[in-house]
Design a protein around this motif. Structure first.
Motif, PDB file in Angstrom:
ATOM      1  N   UNK A   1     -92.628 -11.652 -32.422  1.00  0.00           N
ATOM      2  CA  UNK A   1     -93.730 -11.646 -31.704  1.00  0.00           C
ATOM      3  C   UNK A   1     -94.477 -10.167 -31.132  1.00  0.00           C
ATOM      4  N   UNK A   2     -95.876 -10.274 -31.316  1.00  0.00           N
ATOM      5  CA  UNK A   2     -96.429  -8.837 -31.554  1.00  0.00           C
ATOM      6  C   UNK A   2     -96.532  -8.865 -29.775  1.00  0.00           C
ATOM      7  N   UNK A   3     -97.702  -9.302 -29.265  1.00  0.00           N
ATOM      8  CA  UNK A   3     -97.861  -9.252 -27.898  1.00  0.00           C
ATOM      9  C   UNK A   3     -97.916 -10.114 -26.752  1.00  0.00           C
ATOM     10  N   UNK A   4     -98.260 -10.421 -26.433  1.00  0.00           N
ATOM     11  CA  UNK A   4     -97.857 -11.606 -24.829  1.00  0.00           C
ATOM     12  C   UNK A   4     -98.833 -11.092 -24.198  1.00  0.00           C
ATOM     13  N   UNK A   5     -99.862 -12.212 -23.597  1.00  0.00           N
ATOM     14  CA  UNK A   5    -100.194 -12.560 -22.370  1.00  0.00           C
ATOM     15  C   UNK A   5     -99.126 -13.270 -21.015  1.00  0.00           C
ATOM     16  N   UNK A   6     -98.612 -14.526 -21.780  1.00  0.00           N
ATOM     17  CA  UNK A   6     -97.892 -15.258 -21.333  1.00  0.00           C
ATOM     18  C   UNK A   6     -96.935 -15.784 -21.510  1.00  0.00           C
ATOM     19  N   UNK A  18     -98.006 -17.427 -24.693  1.00  0.00           N
ATOM     20  CA  UNK A  18     -99.873 -17.090 -25.483  1.00  0.00           C
ATOM     21  C   UNK A  18     -99.122 -15.504 -26.051  1.00  0.00           C
ATOM     22  N   UNK A  19    -100.093 -15.437 -27.514  1.00  0.00           N
ATOM     23  CA  UNK A  19    -100.664 -14.133 -27.599  1.00  0.00           C
ATOM     24  C   UNK A  19    -100.117 -13.577 -29.061  1.00  0.00           C
ATOM     25  N   UNK A  20    -100.483 -12.668 -29.676  1.00  0.00           N
ATOM     26  CA  UNK A  20    -100.170 -12.324 -30.466  1.00  0.00           C
ATOM     27  C   UNK A  20     -98.705 -13.012 -31.512  1.00  0.00           C
ATOM     28  N   UNK A  21     -98.692 -12.625 -33.132  1.00  0.00           N
ATOM     29  CA  UNK A  21     -97.460 -12.842 -33.432  1.00  0.00           C
ATOM     30  C   UNK A  21     -97.755 -11.815 -34.925  1.00  0.00           C
ATOM     31  N   UNK A  22     -96.192 -11.620 -35.330  1.00  0.00           N
ATOM     32  CA  UNK A  22     -96.618 -10.427 -35.983  1.00  0.00           C
ATOM     33  C   UNK A  22     -96.970 -11.353 -37.687  1.00  0.00           C
ATOM     34  N   UNK A  23     -96.942 -10.107 -38.214  1.00  0.00           N
ATOM     35  CA  UNK A  23     -96.968 -10.279 -39.712  1.00  0.00           C
ATOM     36  C   UNK A  23     -96.221 -11.181 -40.157  1.00  0.00           C
ATOM     37  N   UNK A  35    -101.916 -22.769 -41.504  1.00  0.00           N
ATOM     38  CA  UNK A  35    -103.523 -22.193 -42.030  1.00  0.00           C
ATOM     39  C   UNK A  35    -103.195 -20.829 -40.841  1.00  0.00           C
ATOM     40  N   UNK A  36    -103.392 -19.361 -41.361  1.00  0.00           N
ATOM     41  CA  UNK A  36    -102.052 -19.156 -40.739  1.00  0.00           C
ATOM     42  C   UNK A  36    -102.851 -17.531 -40.977  1.00  0.00           C
ATOM     43  N   UNK A  37    -103.365 -16.924 -40.456  1.00  0.00           N
ATOM     44  CA  UNK A  37    -103.428 -15.268 -41.385  1.00  0.00           C
ATOM     45  C   UNK A  37    -103.128 -14.409 -40.163  1.00  0.00           C
ATOM     46  N   UNK A  38    -102.424 -14.763 -39.232  1.00  0.00           N
ATOM     47  CA  UNK A  38    -102.188 -13.791 -37.777  1.00  0.00           C
ATOM     48  C   UNK A  38    -102.511 -12.770 -37.395  1.00  0.00           C
ATOM     49  N   UNK A  39    -103.838 -13.065 -37.599  1.00  0.00           N
ATOM     50  CA  UNK A  39    -104.691 -12.440 -36.539  1.00  0.00           C
ATOM     51  C   UNK A  39    -105.681 -13.405 -35.357  1.00  0.00           C
ATOM     52  N   UNK A  40    -105.784 -12.787 -33.918  1.00  0.00           N
ATOM     53  CA  UNK A  40    -105.999 -13.685 -32.925  1.00  0.00           C
ATOM     54  C   UNK A  40    -104.846 -14.046 -32.075  1.00  0.00           C
ATOM     55  N   UNK A  41    -105.516 -15.182 -30.913  1.00  0.00           N
ATOM     56  CA  UNK A  41    -103.719 -14.905 -30.489  1.00  0.00           C
ATOM     57  C   UNK A  41    -104.019 -16.852 -30.210  1.00  0.00           C
ATOM     58  N   UNK A  42    -102.332 -17.162 -30.331  1.00  0.00           N
ATOM     59  CA  UNK A  42    -101.556 -18.282 -30.418  1.00  0.00           C
ATOM     60  C   UNK A  42    -100.891 -18.678 -29.651  1.00  0.00           C
ATOM     61  N   UNK A  43    -100.537 -19.975 -29.054  1.00  0.00           N
ATOM     62  CA  UNK A  43     -99.584 -20.897 -28.412  1.00  0.00           C
ATOM     63  C   UNK A  43     -98.584 -20.810 -28.992  1.00  0.00           C
ATOM     64  N   UNK A  59    -101.515 -24.145 -31.342  1.00  0.00           N
ATOM     65  CA  UNK A  59    -102.540 -23.785 -31.554  1.00  0.00           C
ATOM     66  C   UNK A  59    -103.231 -22.551 -31.552  1.00  0.00           C
ATOM     67  N   UNK A  60    -103.655 -22.343 -32.641  1.00  0.00           N
ATOM     68  CA  UNK A  60    -104.801 -20.632 -31.894  1.00  0.00           C
ATOM     69  C   UNK A  60    -105.966 -20.808 -31.290  1.00  0.00           C
ATOM     70  N   UNK A  61    -105.872 -19.605 -30.531  1.00  0.00           N
ATOM     71  CA  UNK A  61    -106.739 -19.555 -30.157  1.00  0.00           C
ATOM     72  C   UNK A  61    -108.465 -18.308 -30.776  1.00  0.00           C
ATOM     73  N   UNK A  62    -108.783 -18.839 -30.320  1.00  0.00           N
ATOM     74  CA  UNK A  62    -110.213 -18.109 -31.409  1.00  0.00           C
ATOM     75  C   UNK A  62    -111.300 -17.147 -30.501  1.00  0.00           C
TER      76      UNK A  62
END
Length: 77
Positions: A1-6, A18-23, A35-43, A59-62
């Motif tokens: 996990x990269x960073x977490x909102x919650x 909910x947060x970012x994911x690592x490369x 279909x995941x590019x690692x940018x943005x935030x995910x559930x 899921x991915x948040x836009x």
């Protein structure tokens, strides 16, 4: 996990996040056919007992605003 909102525990070993994911996590998900590019935030679901295990992306948040709005639904720690 990269960073977490919650995050919220689902049981003794799994956490809904909910947060970012690592490369590396993005690469593993892409290899699994997502279909995941690692940018943005995910559930996603992660193991708190075995953090080296792959995460399960749900899921991915836009936008960061969407991720923050969803994170507001999680109870405060």
């Amino acid at each position: 996990m990269d960073e977490k909102f919650a995050s919220i525990p689902l049981n003794n070993s799994r956490v809904l996040c909910i947060g970012g994911i690592t490369a590396a996590e993005a690469r593993e998900a892409a290899e699994a056919g997502l279909s995941v590019d690692g940018r943005g935030y995910y559930l996603f679901i992660a193991s708190s007992e075995r953090p080296w295990e792959p995460i399960e992306i749900l899921a991915r948040f836009f936008s960061p605003d969407q991720a923050e709005s969803a994170a507001a639904l999680f109870p405060a720690a």
